[in-house]
Structures are given as C-alpha cells and as structure tokens.
Motif scaffolding. Structure first.
Motif, PDB file in Angstrom:
ATOM      1  N   VAL A 220       9.721 -38.154   9.755  1.00  0.00           N
ATOM      2  CA  VAL A 220      10.239 -36.876  10.247  1.00  0.00           C
ATOM      3  C   VAL A 220      11.378 -37.088  11.239  1.00  0.00           C
ATOM      4  O   VAL A 220      12.439 -36.463  11.130  1.00  0.00           O
ATOM      5  CB  VAL A 220       9.116 -36.044  10.904  1.00  0.00           C
ATOM      6  N   VAL A 221      11.177 -37.962  12.208  1.00  0.00           N
ATOM      7  CA  VAL A 221      12.192 -38.134  13.253  1.00  0.00           C
ATOM      8  C   VAL A 221      13.424 -38.869  12.741  1.00  0.00           C
ATOM      9  O   VAL A 221      14.503 -38.777  13.350  1.00  0.00           O
ATOM     10  CB  VAL A 221      11.611 -38.852  14.498  1.00  0.00           C
ATOM     11  N   LYS A 222      13.303 -39.586  11.639  1.00  0.00           N
ATOM     12  CA  LYS A 222      14.469 -40.244  11.049  1.00  0.00           C
ATOM     13  C   LYS A 222      15.347 -39.291  10.259  1.00  0.00           C
ATOM     14  O   LYS A 222      16.533 -39.556  10.048  1.00  0.00           O
ATOM     15  CB  LYS A 222      14.019 -41.379  10.125  1.00  0.00           C
ATOM     16  N   LEU A 223      14.771 -38.194   9.779  1.00  0.00           N
ATOM     17  CA  LEU A 223      15.489 -37.289   8.904  1.00  0.00           C
ATOM     18  C   LEU A 223      16.544 -36.480   9.644  1.00  0.00           C
ATOM     19  O   LEU A 223      16.574 -36.435  10.871  1.00  0.00           O
ATOM     20  CB  LEU A 223      14.502 -36.321   8.239  1.00  0.00           C
ATOM     21  N   GLY A 224      17.400 -35.813   8.861  1.00  0.00           N
ATOM     22  CA  GLY A 224      18.324 -34.850   9.445  1.00  0.00           C
ATOM     23  C   GLY A 224      17.581 -33.601   9.860  1.00  0.00           C
ATOM     24  O   GLY A 224      16.349 -33.580   9.945  1.00  0.00           O
ATOM     25  N   GLY A 225      18.293 -32.522  10.097  1.00  0.00           N
ATOM     26  CA  GLY A 225      17.660 -31.300  10.565  1.00  0.00           C
ATOM     27  C   GLY A 225      16.897 -30.576   9.473  1.00  0.00           C
ATOM     28  O   GLY A 225      17.345 -30.496   8.331  1.00  0.00           O
ATOM     29  N   MET A 226      15.731 -30.048   9.836  1.00  0.00           N
ATOM     30  CA  MET A 226      14.933 -29.243   8.921  1.00  0.00           C
ATOM     31  C   MET A 226      14.903 -27.791   9.408  1.00  0.00           C
ATOM     32  O   MET A 226      14.704 -27.546  10.595  1.00  0.00           O
ATOM     33  CB  MET A 226      13.500 -29.777   8.810  1.00  0.00           C
ATOM     34  N   THR A 227      15.100 -26.874   8.462  1.00  0.00           N
ATOM     35  CA  THR A 227      14.977 -25.456   8.770  1.00  0.00           C
ATOM     36  C   THR A 227      13.559 -25.001   8.461  1.00  0.00           C
ATOM     37  O   THR A 227      13.035 -25.274   7.376  1.00  0.00           O
ATOM     38  CB  THR A 227      15.968 -24.616   7.934  1.00  0.00           C
ATOM     39  N   VAL A 228      12.932 -24.346   9.419  1.00  0.00           N
ATOM     40  CA  VAL A 228      11.580 -23.826   9.244  1.00  0.00           C
ATOM     41  C   VAL A 228      11.617 -22.331   9.519  1.00  0.00           C
ATOM     42  O   VAL A 228      12.060 -21.894  10.587  1.00  0.00           O
ATOM     43  CB  VAL A 228      10.572 -24.518  10.190  1.00  0.00           C
ATOM     44  N   GLU A 229      11.176 -21.556   8.540  1.00  0.00           N
ATOM     45  CA  GLU A 229      11.185 -20.109   8.666  1.00  0.00           C
ATOM     46  C   GLU A 229       9.808 -19.601   9.110  1.00  0.00           C
ATOM     47  O   GLU A 229       8.784 -19.985   8.543  1.00  0.00           O
ATOM     48  CB  GLU A 229      11.573 -19.454   7.339  1.00  0.00           C
ATOM     49  N   VAL A 230       9.824 -18.768  10.125  1.00  0.00           N
ATOM     50  CA  VAL A 230       8.609 -18.122  10.638  1.00  0.00           C
ATOM     51  C   VAL A 230       8.763 -16.628  10.407  1.00  0.00           C
ATOM     52  O   VAL A 230       9.759 -16.036  10.840  1.00  0.00           O
ATOM     53  CB  VAL A 230       8.408 -18.409  12.137  1.00  0.00           C
ATOM     54  N   GLU A 231       7.802 -16.040   9.721  1.00  0.00           N
ATOM     55  CA  GLU A 231       7.854 -14.595   9.483  1.00  0.00           C
ATOM     56  C   GLU A 231       6.645 -13.909  10.103  1.00  0.00           C
ATOM     57  O   GLU A 231       5.504 -14.233   9.772  1.00  0.00           O
ATOM     58  CB  GLU A 231       7.906 -14.276   7.984  1.00  0.00           C
ATOM     59  N   PHE A 232       6.911 -12.962  10.997  1.00  0.00           N
ATOM     60  CA  PHE A 232       5.859 -12.148  11.586  1.00  0.00           C
ATOM     61  C   PHE A 232       5.676 -10.906  10.721  1.00  0.00           C
ATOM     62  O   PHE A 232       6.603 -10.126  10.533  1.00  0.00           O
ATOM     63  CB  PHE A 232       6.218 -11.747  13.015  1.00  0.00           C
ATOM     64  N   HIS A 233       4.465 -10.740  10.201  1.00  0.00           N
ATOM     65  CA  HIS A 233       4.157  -9.593   9.352  1.00  0.00           C
ATOM     66  C   HIS A 233       3.612  -8.443  10.203  1.00  0.00           C
ATOM     67  O   HIS A 233       3.221  -8.645  11.361  1.00  0.00           O
ATOM     68  CB  HIS A 233       3.140 -10.008   8.286  1.00  0.00           C
ATOM     69  N   PRO A 234       3.578  -7.221   9.665  1.00  0.00           N
ATOM     70  CA  PRO A 234       3.085  -6.082  10.445  1.00  0.00           C
ATOM     71  C   PRO A 234       1.675  -6.315  10.984  1.00  0.00           C
ATOM     72  O   PRO A 234       0.812  -6.836  10.274  1.00  0.00           O
ATOM     73  CB  PRO A 234       3.111  -4.930   9.426  1.00  0.00           C
ATOM     74  N   PRO A 235       1.435  -5.967  12.230  1.00  0.00           N
ATOM     75  CA  PRO A 235       0.104  -6.161  12.835  1.00  0.00           C
ATOM     76  C   PRO A 235      -0.906  -5.173  12.262  1.00  0.00           C
ATOM     77  O   PRO A 235      -0.552  -4.081  11.807  1.00  0.00           O
ATOM     78  CB  PRO A 235       0.353  -5.904  14.319  1.00  0.00           C
ATOM     79  N   VAL A 236      -2.176  -5.578  12.312  1.00  0.00           N
ATOM     80  CA  VAL A 236      -3.273  -4.742  11.834  1.00  0.00           C
ATOM     81  C   VAL A 236      -4.438  -4.874  12.804  1.00  0.00           C
ATOM     82  O   VAL A 236      -4.403  -5.678  13.742  1.00  0.00           O
ATOM     83  CB  VAL A 236      -3.729  -5.160  10.412  1.00  0.00           C
ATOM     84  N   THR A 237      -5.489  -4.089  12.573  1.00  0.00           N
ATOM     85  CA  THR A 237      -6.737  -4.244  13.316  1.00  0.00           C
ATOM     86  C   THR A 237      -7.891  -4.163  12.329  1.00  0.00           C
ATOM     87  O   THR A 237      -7.727  -3.726  11.183  1.00  0.00           O
ATOM     88  CB  THR A 237      -6.912  -3.149  14.393  1.00  0.00           C
ATOM     89  N   ILE A 238      -9.068  -4.549  12.774  1.00  0.00           N
ATOM     90  CA  ILE A 238     -10.250  -4.506  11.917  1.00  0.00           C
ATOM     91  C   ILE A 238     -10.551  -3.082  11.465  1.00  0.00           C
ATOM     92  O   ILE A 238     -11.134  -2.870  10.393  1.00  0.00           O
ATOM     93  CB  ILE A 238     -11.478  -5.105  12.657  1.00  0.00           C
ATOM     94  N   GLU A 239     -10.106  -2.094  12.248  1.00  0.00           N
ATOM     95  CA  GLU A 239     -10.385  -0.702  11.901  1.00  0.00           C
ATOM     96  C   GLU A 239      -9.607  -0.234  10.669  1.00  0.00           C
ATOM     97  O   GLU A 239      -9.907   0.820  10.106  1.00  0.00           O
ATOM     98  CB  GLU A 239     -10.083   0.204  13.095  1.00  0.00           C
ATOM     99  N   ASP A 240      -8.621  -1.033  10.243  1.00  0.00           N
ATOM    100  CA  ASP A 240      -7.848  -0.696   9.046  1.00  0.00           C
ATOM    101  C   ASP A 240      -8.544  -1.142   7.760  1.00  0.00           C
ATOM    102  O   ASP A 240      -8.048  -0.857   6.661  1.00  0.00           O
ATOM    103  CB  ASP A 240      -6.466  -1.365   9.097  1.00  0.00           C
ATOM    104  N   PHE A 241      -9.706  -1.836   7.889  1.00  0.00           N
ATOM    105  CA  PHE A 241     -10.349  -2.439   6.726  1.00  0.00           C
ATOM    106  C   PHE A 241     -11.858  -2.198   6.759  1.00  0.00           C
ATOM    107  O   PHE A 241     -12.447  -2.032   7.833  1.00  0.00           O
ATOM    108  CB  PHE A 241     -10.062  -3.948   6.693  1.00  0.00           C
TER     109      PHE A 241
END
Length: 283
Positions: A220-241
């Motif tokens: 990993v540290v030898k490699l060039g740059g890596m792009t990592v995508e993080v996606e936050f999805h809509p929040p929910v609660t237990i009351e929705d299910f």
C-alpha cells in the motif's frame, strides 16, 4: 506480480511514507493518551485530525458523497474491506469504532484502537450479546458516535456481504426523547493514480481472507495515490422498520448499492468537483 504491478510500487516512496506515518503517530500517541486519561474534549477531536493526516501521508484521496449527520449520537453502519477503512472513515467521522475483541491484542494497532476508545466485542459469543449491547448503548448515551462493520469480516471490496443483525439491537435505544439515528455509509476504493481499479487492482486496498498484514501494508505505502469514495446515505431510525432485521436489510441494500455504483464508475450523483456533462447541467 506482473511488470505493470511492479511499476506501480516504489520502495523509496514506501520507506518515506512509513517513516513519516510512524513519526506522526508516535508524536500524537502521548497527546491522545493524556486527553483520554483526563477526559478532555480533545479526545474526541484529535482522532479525526490524526486520520486525515494519515490518509494524506499514505496516499489516500478520500472523496465524500452525501451528507454526514452532524447531530449525534449516530450509529454509522459501513461495509468493510480493509484496515484502511479505519483511516478513511476516521478522517471524515468524529467517532469511535466497534471492533472484534482480537484487535485489542494486536501489536501497535491494538494500542491505537484503545486510544480511539474503540468498543471491543466478542462476535462469536452469544452469551455476551446483551453485555456488548449495553456497552455500546452506554457510549451512545454519553453522546459518542460509533462506527459498526456488521458484515463481521472484511470482503474483497467488490461486493457487500450480508449484515449480521445481533448488534442492531442497540438501534432500539432512545436518546432522550428520540430514537437513535442510524446512517448507512459506503466505502469503496475506486482509482489508483487516476486509473479505475477494477477487480484486478482492488486487492491493493482490500485486506481479507488469509492475507498477511505486513506485506499488504508495505504494498500500500509503495503505491501511488488511491482514491477512496465514501458515501453517506439518508439516515433512518428503528421506528421506520418493523424489526431490527428489516433495518439491517435496509442498511445492507443502501451500502451495497453505493458500493456497486462506485465500483462501476456510473454513480448517478457526481462527486463534489467532478465535471457535469453539458446535457446534464441544464434544467
């Protein structure tokens, strides 16, 4: 390893990155230890600052879609394909992780986990589920954000494994007069030096199966740059299910869809800063 793969790695780059990473980490360990011991507010803020710097040091370009819920406490539910997920998520979420108990005994990394106030759980002991749920609940009651990997193990990064439902029981907890907020999060390594990673290159990020940690980290540290995508999805609660299993299934579907879109490179929502084709820009 092919000639193409060898060209991607530089021993000099790897040695420099490791030296800077170790120096940075050793510098902050006593600061965080003191903050935890004295229960200073810094103990909550410093890990995110630390992980953001570590991501840059080892060449991870973390790109974020969606919006993180800022009013805590929040239980973040994420897929898991690598120890690098800790750095990636730690750089964008102020919180602590829920990890398997074995991590506490790991040399060096176990200490770092403890300093980030990780909640350690014994996933295979059914008799411990209630105690572990109470430990997690107590941290949420105290206002802490927690990050949970409900797959139970790391995957190859190309797919999302089924979510285990046991620890979702904590989602039934109420924080004051409202149900606990649960937010699904997808983490996907997508590019290596700007080139789509695909199935062939994604194991450079993913750490799973019987892979040895030290050789993988060195690659990993030898490699060039890596792009990592993080996606936050809509929040929910237990009351929705109707049940915690339904909640777990929903989170798994949301996370899996985010991973699938990122892996395919055909995500309906462009990353911030990405160019939008002219035929999509007019409304």
């Amino acid at each position: 390893m092919t000639a193409t793969h060898r060209a991607l790695g530089s021993a000099g780059r790897g040695a420099l990155r490791l030296a800077v990473y170790l120096g940075w980490t050793l510098l902050l360990i006593p600061v965080q230890a003191l903050a935890v011991w004295l229960k200073l507010p810094l103990r909550h803020r410093l890990p995110r600052f630390y992980h953001a710097a570590c991501a840059r040091i080892i060449g991870l370009d973390v790109r974020v879609r969606g919006r993180r819920v800022e009013q805590g406490p929040v239980l973040f539910i994420s897929n898991h394909s690598s120890y690098l997920d800790i750095t990636v998520l730690g750089s964008v979420i102020p919180g602590s992780f829920v990890a398997k108990s074995e991590v506490a005994g790991w040399p060096f990394f176990g200490l770092l986990a403890k300093l980030q106030r990780t909640v350690f759980v014994e996933r295979r002991a059914r008799s411990e589920v209630h105690r572990q749920r109470d430990d997690i609940g107590a941290r949420l009651d105290a206002g802490d954000n927690l990050i949970l990997f409900p797959e139970g193990t790391s995957s190859d990064g190309n797919r999302t494994l089924p979510f285990k439902t046991a620890l979702f029981a904590v989602a039934a907890r109420r924080i004051g007069d409202r149900p606990l907020t649960v937010q699904p999060v997808s983490v996907t390594a997508t590019r290596l030096d700007g080139i789509p990673m695909g199935i062939a290159f994604r194991p450079f990020y993913a750490w799973y199966g019987d892979m040895d940690l030290a050789p993988h980290l060195w690659q990993v540290v030898k490699l060039g740059g890596m792009t990592v995508e993080v996606e936050f999805h809509p929040p929910v609660t237990i009351e929705d299910f109707p049940s915690r299993k339904a909640l777990a299934d929903h989170c798994q579907r949301a996370v899996a869809q985010g991973v699938a879109h990122a892996v395919s490179g055909r995500h309906p929502d462009p990353l911030p800063g990405d160019a939008v084709p002219a035929d999509q820009g007019a409304h």
